[in-house]
Design an enzyme around this catalytic site. Structure first.
Site, PDB file in Angstrom:
ATOM      1  N   ASP A  67      -7.315  65.145 -36.001  1.00 54.17           N
ATOM      2  CA  ASP A  67      -6.978  64.899 -34.602  1.00 54.17           C
ATOM      3  C   ASP A  67      -7.067  66.169 -33.754  1.00 54.17           C
ATOM      4  OD1 ASP A  67      -4.801  66.155 -35.782  1.00 54.17           O
ATOM      5  OD2 ASP A  67      -3.466  64.448 -35.588  1.00 54.17           O
ATOM      6  N   ASN A 136       8.349  59.931 -37.128  1.00 55.39           N
ATOM      7  CA  ASN A 136       8.294  58.509 -36.751  1.00 55.39           C
ATOM      8  C   ASN A 136       7.265  57.727 -37.572  1.00 55.39           C
ATOM      9  OD1 ASN A 136       5.893  59.477 -35.769  1.00 55.39           O
ATOM     10  ND2 ASN A 136       6.163  58.747 -33.659  1.00 55.39           N
ATOM     11  N   GLU A 143       0.277  56.516 -33.755  1.00 58.21           N
ATOM     12  CA  GLU A 143       1.689  56.344 -33.443  1.00 58.21           C
ATOM     13  C   GLU A 143       2.142  54.912 -33.738  1.00 58.21           C
ATOM     14  OE1 GLU A 143       3.331  58.887 -32.887  1.00 58.21           O
ATOM     15  OE2 GLU A 143       2.796  60.031 -31.110  1.00 58.21           O
TER      16      GLU A 143
END
Ligand code: GLP
Length: 241
Positions: A67, A136, A143
């Site tokens: 990324d 997370n 995400e």
């Protein structure tokens, strides 16, 4: 999933580097998927040590990073381009033309994402993918969401990720809100995956990764579907499993 619990971060970094070096020994034209974040820093330091000791040769290795932040130029100290040069590429004999990192500054990001997957495919797919994990459950910058993307794409970073990653920036406002990331399909197509996690802050995420139900609300849980994943943990990251 194979889970290995190491004594501490240094041991974890050494084992991770040995696994990478071992794969390069097995296949000197390895296509290696790389991650950023503080977790793999020790592994990169150990790989540099191994290179300098003549234990690993990157001449024919090709790399693809997971990324990059959108809008950060490669020379920005917090860009992943900058990180990779500083922590690995500047110190080994990889050919610059064999290094691939998404261009977060491209004027046509859709095309950049499409092209990135094409380049991975043309290289023969990723042989070994290194992953870290967000608190997370994000991998790369995939995400938690109702739906996950298969291919490389532009993503809105979650409030949690922006907060956690703000430690690297002078202020919260300077953290980019968007990033380009490999998609879940791109990652899951890698032949082998090694996920690294260190420290207490990752313990809950690791529990969910290795034994939680599969859910797009926790992207790393999908790794349970992959046939060749090794999870390397230090004692603290493993403390809740
Ligand atoms: C960033 C990266 C991820 C990385 C995560 C964890 O958000 N995009 O690829 O896994 O951070 O970082 P750290 O290792 O610093 O905890």
């Amino acid at each position: 999933m194979i889970v290995k619990i190491l004594e501490n971060y240094m041991e974890l970094s050494k084992i991770a580097a040995s696994m990478v070096a071992g794969e390069i020994k097995r296949d000197d034209k390895l296509v290696l998927g790389l991650a950023t974040g503080s977790t793999p820093e020790g592994m990169y330091a150990e790989l540099i040590r191994k290179f300098k000791a003549g234990e690993v040769d990157f001449t024919d290795v090709t790399t693809f990073n997971l990324d990059e932040y959108a809008s950060l130029a490669p020379d920005h100290p917090q860009s992943y381009h900058f990180f990779m040069n500083k922590h690995l590429f500047d110190h080994i004999n990889i050919k610059p033309e064999n290094i691939n990192i998404p261009d977060g500054c491209s004027s046509d990001l859709d095309h950049e994402c499409y092209e990135y997957d094409l380049r991975i495919e043309e290289a023969g797919g990723i042989g070994l993918q290194i992953l870290g994990i967000g608190t997370n459950g994000h991998i790369g910058f995939n995400e938690p969401a109702e739906m996950l993307c298969v291919h490389t794409h532009l993503v809105d970073l979650s409030a949690e990720t922006i907060k956690v990653n703000s430690r690297f920036f002078e202020s919260f406002d300077q953290v980019p809100r968007k990033a380009v990331t490999m998609g879940m399909g791109t990652i899951m197509h890698a032949e082998k995956i090694v996920l690294l996690a260190s420290g207490k802050s990752k313990a809950a995420a690791i529990r969910q990764t290795v034994s939680g139900g599969l859910t797009t609300a926790f992207p790393a849980s999908l790794l349970q579907l992959h046939k060749n994943v090794t999870v390397l943990l230090d004692r603290e990251a493993a403390s809740l499993i």
